[in-house]
Design a protein around this motif. Structure first.
Motif, PDB file in Angstrom:
ATOM      1  N   GLY A 148       0.825  -1.209   0.000  1.00 58.12           N
ATOM      2  CA  GLY A 148       0.000   0.000   0.000  1.00 58.12           C
ATOM      3  C   GLY A 148       0.854   1.251   0.000  1.00 58.12           C
ATOM      4  O   GLY A 148       0.553   2.236  -0.671  1.00 58.12           O
ATOM      5  N   GLN A 149       1.945   1.208   0.745  1.00 58.50           N
ATOM      6  CA  GLN A 149       2.845   2.361   0.808  1.00 58.50           C
ATOM      7  C   GLN A 149       3.498   2.597  -0.550  1.00 58.50           C
ATOM      8  O   GLN A 149       3.628   3.734  -1.000  1.00 58.50           O
ATOM      9  N   THR A 150       3.883   1.518  -1.225  1.00 57.35           N
ATOM     10  CA  THR A 150       4.504   1.636  -2.550  1.00 57.35           C
ATOM     11  C   THR A 150       3.522   2.247  -3.537  1.00 57.35           C
ATOM     12  O   THR A 150       3.877   3.146  -4.307  1.00 57.35           O
ATOM     13  N   ARG A 151       2.279   1.790  -3.512  1.00 60.09           N
ATOM     14  CA  ARG A 151       1.266   2.324  -4.424  1.00 60.09           C
ATOM     15  C   ARG A 151       1.054   3.803  -4.157  1.00 60.09           C
ATOM     16  O   ARG A 151       0.952   4.611  -5.069  1.00 60.09           O
ATOM     17  N   LYS A 152       1.022   4.184  -2.887  1.00 58.92           N
ATOM     18  CA  LYS A 152       0.834   5.588  -2.524  1.00 58.92           C
ATOM     19  C   LYS A 152       1.983   6.442  -3.060  1.00 58.92           C
ATOM     20  O   LYS A 152       1.777   7.545  -3.548  1.00 58.92           O
ATOM     21  N   GLU A 153       3.206   5.909  -2.993  1.00 59.47           N
ATOM     22  CA  GLU A 153       4.365   6.628  -3.522  1.00 59.47           C
ATOM     23  C   GLU A 153       4.284   6.746  -5.040  1.00 59.47           C
ATOM     24  O   GLU A 153       4.693   7.751  -5.614  1.00 59.47           O
ATOM     25  N   GLN A 154       3.749   5.722  -5.700  1.00 63.17           N
ATOM     26  CA  GLN A 154       3.666   5.724  -7.168  1.00 63.17           C
ATOM     27  C   GLN A 154       2.666   6.747  -7.684  1.00 63.17           C
ATOM     28  O   GLN A 154       2.927   7.427  -8.664  1.00 63.17           O
ATOM     29  N   ILE A 155       1.516   6.822  -7.048  1.00 68.92           N
ATOM     30  CA  ILE A 155       0.454   7.680  -7.596  1.00 68.92           C
ATOM     31  C   ILE A 155       0.213   8.944  -6.794  1.00 68.92           C
ATOM     32  O   ILE A 155      -0.614   9.768  -7.173  1.00 68.92           O
ATOM     33  N   GLY A 156       0.913   9.102  -5.685  1.00 68.32           N
ATOM     34  CA  GLY A 156       0.774  10.323  -4.887  1.00 68.32           C
ATOM     35  C   GLY A 156      -0.398  10.258  -3.919  1.00 68.32           C
ATOM     36  O   GLY A 156      -1.290   9.419  -4.038  1.00 68.32           O
ATOM     37  N   LYS A 157      -0.383  11.175  -2.980  1.00 72.79           N
ATOM     38  CA  LYS A 157      -1.395  11.193  -1.922  1.00 72.79           C
ATOM     39  C   LYS A 157      -2.798  11.409  -2.479  1.00 72.79           C
ATOM     40  O   LYS A 157      -3.737  10.716  -2.103  1.00 72.79           O
ATOM     41  N   GLU A 158      -2.954  12.379  -3.389  1.00 78.33           N
ATOM     42  CA  GLU A 158      -4.292  12.665  -3.944  1.00 78.33           C
ATOM     43  C   GLU A 158      -4.848  11.466  -4.696  1.00 78.33           C
ATOM     44  O   GLU A 158      -6.019  11.121  -4.565  1.00 78.33           O
ATOM     45  N   GLY A 159      -4.016  10.842  -5.508  1.00 75.66           N
ATOM     46  CA  GLY A 159      -4.464   9.679  -6.267  1.00 75.66           C
ATOM     47  C   GLY A 159      -4.859   8.534  -5.368  1.00 75.66           C
ATOM     48  O   GLY A 159      -5.845   7.836  -5.607  1.00 75.66           O
ATOM     49  N   TYR A 160      -4.082   8.322  -4.315  1.00 72.64           N
ATOM     50  CA  TYR A 160      -4.361   7.239  -3.381  1.00 72.64           C
ATOM     51  C   TYR A 160      -5.689   7.483  -2.669  1.00 72.64           C
ATOM     52  O   TYR A 160      -6.496   6.574  -2.483  1.00 72.64           O
ATOM     53  N   GLN A 161      -5.941   8.741  -2.294  1.00 71.79           N
ATOM     54  CA  GLN A 161      -7.211   9.079  -1.651  1.00 71.79           C
ATOM     55  C   GLN A 161      -8.380   8.890  -2.621  1.00 71.79           C
ATOM     56  O   GLN A 161      -9.446   8.407  -2.235  1.00 71.79           O
ATOM     57  N   GLU A 162      -8.187   9.259  -3.869  1.00 68.54           N
ATOM     58  CA  GLU A 162      -9.244   9.125  -4.871  1.00 68.54           C
ATOM     59  C   GLU A 162      -9.570   7.649  -5.107  1.00 68.54           C
ATOM     60  O   GLU A 162     -10.729   7.265  -5.236  1.00 68.54           O
TER      61      GLU A 162
END
Length: 93
Positions: free
Chosen positions: A45-59
């Motif tokens: 999950g942390q890796t995905r958040k780093e890949q797409i950024g905080k806004e993308g992860y929240q979306e």
């Protein structure tokens, strides 16, 4: 120190019985397996958040939170008029 080893043995025995003894370790057949699963899930999950950024992860979380067993979150959002900005979670190059 012996108490810690005893606790670990007890947790391992419970895990081998099918009980989840580590948060995020669902499906692990031993204490060690559950620890590894939990660590990998957290890191994924942390890796995905780093890949797409905080806004993308929240979306993505908003869209996922709308999903039901009957329909995916994207379909439900469209039907109910909830805006989901998928451009926010495109992988950044």
């Amino acid at each position: 120190m012996a108490s810690g080893q005893q606790d670990k043995s007890e947790l391992d025995a419970r895990a081998r019985q099918g009980e989840t003894v580590v948060p995020g370790g669902t499906g692990g057949k031993s204490l060690e397996a559950q620890e590894h699963l939990a660590e990998g899930r957290s890191r994924g999950g942390q890796t995905r958040k780093e890949q797409i950024g905080k806004e993308g992860y929240q979306e993505m979380g908003r869209k996922g939170g709308l999903s039901t067993t009957d329909e995916p979150g994207g379909e439900r959002a469209a039907k109910e008029g909830i805006p989901i900005d998928e451009s926010k979670y495109k992988t950044r190059s």
